[in-house]
Design an enzyme around this catalytic site. Structure first.
Site, PDB file in Angstrom:
ATOM      1  CB  SER A   8      56.184 -89.491-103.772  1.00 26.31           C
ATOM      2  OG  SER A   8      56.613 -90.418-104.868  1.00 26.31           O
ATOM      3  CG  HIS A  33      60.472 -89.687-102.242  1.00 24.82           C
ATOM      4  ND1 HIS A  33      61.394 -90.241-101.774  1.00 24.82           N
ATOM      5  CD2 HIS A  33      59.978 -90.628-103.001  1.00 24.82           C
ATOM      6  CE1 HIS A  33      61.625 -91.580-101.771  1.00 24.82           C
ATOM      7  NE2 HIS A  33      60.831 -91.832-102.653  1.00 24.82           N
ATOM      8  CG  ASP A  35      59.435 -92.747-106.076  1.00 24.63           C
ATOM      9  OD1 ASP A  35      60.217 -93.132-105.244  1.00 24.63           O
ATOM     10  OD2 ASP A  35      58.173 -92.452-105.652  1.00 24.63           O
ATOM     11  CG  MET A  37      60.468 -96.924-110.101  1.00 19.72           C
ATOM     12  SD  MET A  37      58.652 -97.148-110.340  1.00 19.72           S
ATOM     13  CE  MET A  37      58.196 -96.719-108.513  1.00 19.72           C
ATOM     14  CG  HIS A  66      63.535 -94.509-103.817  1.00 22.41           C
ATOM     15  ND1 HIS A  66      62.366 -94.814-103.288  1.00 22.41           N
ATOM     16  CD2 HIS A  66      64.309 -95.592-103.683  1.00 22.41           C
ATOM     17  CE1 HIS A  66      62.232 -96.148-102.886  1.00 22.41           C
ATOM     18  NE2 HIS A  66      63.544 -96.545-102.994  1.00 22.41           N
ATOM     19  CG  MET A  68      63.060 -97.968-106.295  1.00 22.48           C
ATOM     20  SD  MET A  68      61.238 -97.665-106.127  1.00 22.48           S
ATOM     21  CE  MET A  68      61.292 -95.862-106.613  1.00 22.48           C
ATOM     22  CG  MET A 137      61.290 -99.828 -99.970  1.00 30.32           C
ATOM     23  SD  MET A 137      60.944 -98.171-100.554  1.00 30.32           S
ATOM     24  CE  MET A 137      59.259 -98.392-101.241  1.00 30.32           C
ATOM     25  N   GLY A 142      57.767-100.211-106.535  1.00 36.04           N
ATOM     26  CA  GLY A 142      57.481-100.145-107.954  1.00 36.04           C
ATOM     27  C   GLY A 142      56.275 -99.502-108.282  1.00 36.04           C
ATOM     28  CG  PHE A 143      53.128-100.510-109.135  1.00 41.63           C
ATOM     29  CD1 PHE A 143      53.121-100.005-110.516  1.00 41.63           C
ATOM     30  CD2 PHE A 143      53.741-101.673-108.746  1.00 41.63           C
ATOM     31  CE1 PHE A 143      53.317-101.007-111.444  1.00 41.63           C
ATOM     32  CE2 PHE A 143      54.244-102.484-109.969  1.00 41.63           C
ATOM     33  CZ  PHE A 143      54.120-102.029-111.159  1.00 41.63           C
ATOM     34  N   GLY A 145      50.353 -95.685-104.570  1.00 44.51           N
ATOM     35  CA  GLY A 145      48.965 -96.214-104.279  1.00 44.51           C
ATOM     36  C   GLY A 145      48.922 -97.672-103.597  1.00 44.51           C
ATOM     37  CG  ASP A 175      59.190 -94.419-100.423  1.00 47.32           C
ATOM     38  OD1 ASP A 175      57.848 -93.971-100.761  1.00 47.32           O
ATOM     39  OD2 ASP A 175      59.754 -94.698-101.487  1.00 47.32           O
ATOM     40  N   GLY A 197      52.808 -90.182-101.384  1.00 48.05           N
ATOM     41  CA  GLY A 197      52.867 -89.876-102.984  1.00 48.05           C
ATOM     42  C   GLY A 197      50.992 -89.746-103.259  1.00 48.05           C
TER      43      GLY A 197
HETATM   44  C1  DX5 Z   1      57.179 -96.797-104.302  1.00 49.48           C
HETATM   45  C2  DX5 Z   1      57.885 -95.360-104.261  1.00 49.48           C
HETATM   46  C3  DX5 Z   1      57.146 -94.448-103.419  1.00 49.48           C
HETATM   47  C4  DX5 Z   1      55.604 -94.149-103.911  1.00 49.48           C
HETATM   48  C5  DX5 Z   1      54.772 -93.859-102.598  1.00 49.48           C
HETATM   49  O1  DX5 Z   1      57.757 -97.858-105.168  1.00 49.48           O
HETATM   50  O2  DX5 Z   1      59.215 -95.769-103.892  1.00 49.48           O
HETATM   51  O3  DX5 Z   1      58.127 -93.370-103.118  1.00 49.48           O
HETATM   52  O4  DX5 Z   1      55.842 -92.939-104.894  1.00 49.48           O
HETATM   53  O5  DX5 Z   1      53.799 -93.684-103.130  1.00 49.48           O
HETATM   54  P1  DX5 Z   1      52.297 -93.745-102.124  1.00 49.48           P
HETATM   55  O6  DX5 Z   1      52.610 -92.867-101.020  1.00 49.48           O
HETATM   56  O7  DX5 Z   1      51.164 -93.678-103.038  1.00 49.48           O
HETATM   57  O8  DX5 Z   1      52.559 -95.262-101.551  1.00 49.48           O
HETATM   58 ZN    ZN Z   2      60.245 -93.626-103.281  1.00 48.50          ZN
END
Ligand code: DX5
Ligand code: ZN
Length: 222
Positions: A8, A33, A35, A37, A66, A68, A137, A142-143, A145, A175, A197
């Site tokens: 990601s 991937h 993201d 947002m 993806h 969001m 999910m 949203g974030f 880590g 994800d 990610g």
């Molecule tokens: C979260 C994202 C994920 C995110 C995953 O909202 O959709 O794709 O980048 O990051 P990690 O792997 O750090 O949880």
């Molecule tokens: Zn994602």
């Protein structure tokens, strides 16, 4: 089919996006991937269409976009034109999900539907035959880590069963919170695509981490 690995890009160094995409190109990653947002559907803003277009110029592997965002149906063509190969929209964000999925398919992209941790897989039953990817999910979106929500494992097993019983082809993508230390368990629960990610980019050797995620062997769902 062997599972797919999708780093990601949200966790890359945004001052060096091209460099980090080249790094992914040099690994065994299958999809990138991406993201998107909007600060409305999720409490964070990442990047939009021009940035996806720029990423496409560098990526040698398909873009797994993806969304969001609220009202994703208004932006499907724009993201397809920007180079999205997989377009995933949230079930919770889309009033006319079936119509949106059909539009994604008609543009020649793979159609994905994402569900949040609180959404039951039963809500997917009718759309499942029409989609290429279910994005489960593992965190609240949203974030990057965040910590993996353990109940996602059972959810994945149930979804695997649902897909197999109906002889469907939809891939299960997990994800959020996926790392080397829990990836095997996630694969064994029946996942087909691992998104990672922070587990990749915040690691001393991202290429090696991607390749290790890829080299895991999928055992049959228990
Ligand atoms: C979260 C994202 C994920 C995110 C995953 O909202 O959709 O794709 O980048 O990051 P990690 O792997 O750090 O949880
Ligand atoms: Zn994602």
């Amino acid at each position: 089919m062997s599972h797919l690995v999708a780093p990601s890009i949200l966790s890359c160094d945004f001052a060096f996006v091209a460099r980090d995409i080249e790094m992914v190109n040099s690994s065994e990653a299958d999809w990138l991937h991406v993201d998107v947002m909007d600060g409305m559907y999720v409490p964070n803003i990442s990047f939009g269409i021009p940035v996806v277009k720029a990423m496409k110029r560098h990526s040698k592997i398909p873009l797994d976009v993806h969304l969001m965002i609220v009202q994703p149906e208004n932006y499907l063509k724009k993201f397809r034109d920007a180079g999205a190969d997989v377009i995933t929209i949230h079930l919770e964000a889309c009033t006319h999900l079936h119509a949106a999925v059909m539009e994604i398919r008609s543009m020649g992209a793979m159609a994905g539907v994402a569900i949040n941790p609180h959404t039951s897989i039963s809500a997917l039953e009718e759309i499942l035959p029409d989609i290429h990817v279910v994005c489960l999910m593992g965190v609240n979106p949203g974030f990057g880590g965040q910590e993996f929500i353990e109940s996602s494992i059972d959810k994945c097993k149930k979804l695997r069963q649902m897909i197999d019983e109906k002889h469907l082809k939809a891939l299960i993508e997990i994800d959020g919170g996926v790392k080397l230390d829990n990836a095997q368990k996630i694969l064994d629960a029946g996942a087909d695509v691992l998104v990672s990610g922070s587990g990749v980019f915040h690691h001393g050797n991202p290429v090696e981490t991607i390749n290790q995620l890829k080299s895991l062997t999928r055992n049959k769902a228990s």
